[in-house]
Design an enzyme around this catalytic site. Structure first.
Site, PDB file in Angstrom:
ATOM      1  N   ASP A 188       0.823  -1.218   0.000  1.00  0.00           N
ATOM      2  CA  ASP A 188       0.000   0.000   0.000  1.00  0.00           C
ATOM      3  C   ASP A 188       0.857   1.268   0.000  1.00  0.00           C
ATOM      4  OD1 ASP A 188       0.625  -1.098   2.533  1.00  0.00           O
ATOM      5  OD2 ASP A 188      -0.893   0.108   3.549  1.00  0.00           O
TER       6      ASP A 188
ATOM      7  N   HIS B 255       8.147  -0.817  12.863  1.00  0.00           N
ATOM      8  CA  HIS B 255       7.151  -1.561  12.095  1.00  0.00           C
ATOM      9  C   HIS B 255       7.704  -2.965  11.854  1.00  0.00           C
ATOM     10  CE1 HIS B 255       3.579  -1.787   9.726  1.00  0.00           C
ATOM     11  NE2 HIS B 255       4.131  -1.703   8.540  1.00  0.00           N
TER      12      HIS B 255
ATOM     13  N   HIS C 275      -4.533   6.702   6.295  1.00  0.00           N
ATOM     14  CA  HIS C 275      -4.117   5.303   6.299  1.00  0.00           C
ATOM     15  C   HIS C 275      -5.065   4.490   7.178  1.00  0.00           C
ATOM     16  CE1 HIS C 275      -1.455   1.781   7.082  1.00  0.00           C
ATOM     17  NE2 HIS C 275      -0.915   2.069   5.916  1.00  0.00           N
TER      18      HIS C 275
HETATM   19 ZN   LIG Z   1       3.189  -1.357   6.487  1.00  0.00          ZN
END
Ligand SMILES: [Zn+2]
Length: 312
Positions: free
Chosen positions: A67, A141, A267
């Site tokens: 994405d 992340h 998002h």
């Molecule tokens: Zn991600």
């Protein structure tokens, strides 16, 4: 049309919806156009938003989940097709250079784009321009991820009353700004500090996929505009923790603790419909006293004008 604004090309995480494209953003900063995280469909969203390939001269990718980068092949091919005349710089986490190369060479086309890669190893200053310094910080992340911060150098705002009182006008004002001192028409020495006040530069922060971490707060520090992922609502805080994402409330907390001014939430998980927007914005607003904007595809959001300087 503002000279410094965020053009929202998409606002969906993971999977697009009927109303949200995969995320993607163009930051217009005077003559510069910075394209952040072009998700799938970005080329067409640019068309809807009235953004041309030629307006982009820098591409900033936070990480290589789809994405945030599946639009890259189409955008690069389009830039080549349109024979973008200038150098285009691309920043991305250095660990995944090979993924960038794969995306760049996904399809066959006559590539005439003058693309300069700037893989970011570690963190720090990525680019230094007269109008801004671009910095990257590491985020937390599941894959290597960086956030970006754009900061205009601090300057000084001239005080017309004091200039007039000293009889300084015309080209002398520019000379005083450049050289820091001059002799007024009455023979008196004048310094720049006497006829101006500090003017803080504008600051913009781009914080995508991450859990709460030091890097996120550093990026947002006293920013005029913070664009921040808020994939989940408070009710799904467990999912946010599990997948390295923020809730809207955590985005609000980052903006609050960093002393930011405008928080742009984006998002969003596909689980939220448009009428969930108020809830997400409300959760962020509860933690953040400043203005919260829920980004919608094709919005144009002006960067707030500079903070008033001391005495101004
Ligand atoms: Zn991600």
């Amino acid at each position: 049309m503002s000279d410094r604004e965020l053009v929202v090309l998409g606002t969906a995480s993971q999977a697009p919806t009927r109303t949200r494209n995969h995320n993607g953003y163009l930051l217009r900063w005077d003559a510069e156009g910075l394209l952040f995280d072009p998700g799938e469909g970005t080329q067409r969203q640019m068309l809807f938003a009235g953004v041309t390939a030629t307006q982009v001269n820098r591409i900033c990718i936070t990480h290589f989940h789809g994405d945030h980068c599946l639009g890259l092949p189409g955008v690069l091919q389009r830039m080549s097709l349109d024979q973008v005349p200038h150098v285009v710089e691309a920043c991305y986490p250095a660990e995944d250079q090979e993924v960038f190369w794969r995306l760049r060479h996904t399809a066959l086309f006559r590539d005439v784009l003058n693309l300069r890669e700037r893989p970011v190893a570690g963190e720090g200053t990525v680019a230094e321009e007269p109008a801004f310094r671009l910095e990257a910080r590491r985020l937390s992340h599941s894959v290597p991820t960086i956030g970006y911060r754009l900061a205009e150098p601090d300057g000084r705002r001239m005080l017309p009353d004091r200039l007039a009182a000293l009889g300084i006008a015309g080209p002398d004002v520019g000379r005083l700004q450049r050289e820091g001192r001059l002799t007024a028409p009455d023979g008196q020495p004048v310094t720049l500090a006497e006829v101006s006040v500090p003017r803080p530069g504008q600051r913009f922060a781009f914080i995508m996929d991450t859990g709460l971490c030091e890097g996120a707060f550093a990026l947002a520090d006293r920013a005029d505009m913070v664009v921040c992922e808020s994939t989940f609502a408070q009710a799904e805080a467990g999912l946010a923790r599990q997948y390295g994402h923020l809730t809207a409330g955590q985005a609000g907390r980052i903006a609050a603790e960093a002393g930011a001014r405008l928080l742009v939430l984006t998002h969003f998980s596909q689980r939220y419909q448009s009428d969930d927007g108020r809830r997400l914005a409300g959760e962020a607003a509860e933690a953040f006293g400043g203005e919260v904007v829920l980004a919608r595809d094709l919005d144009r959001i002006p960067v707030p004008s500079r903070r008033p300087g001391a005495g101004g």
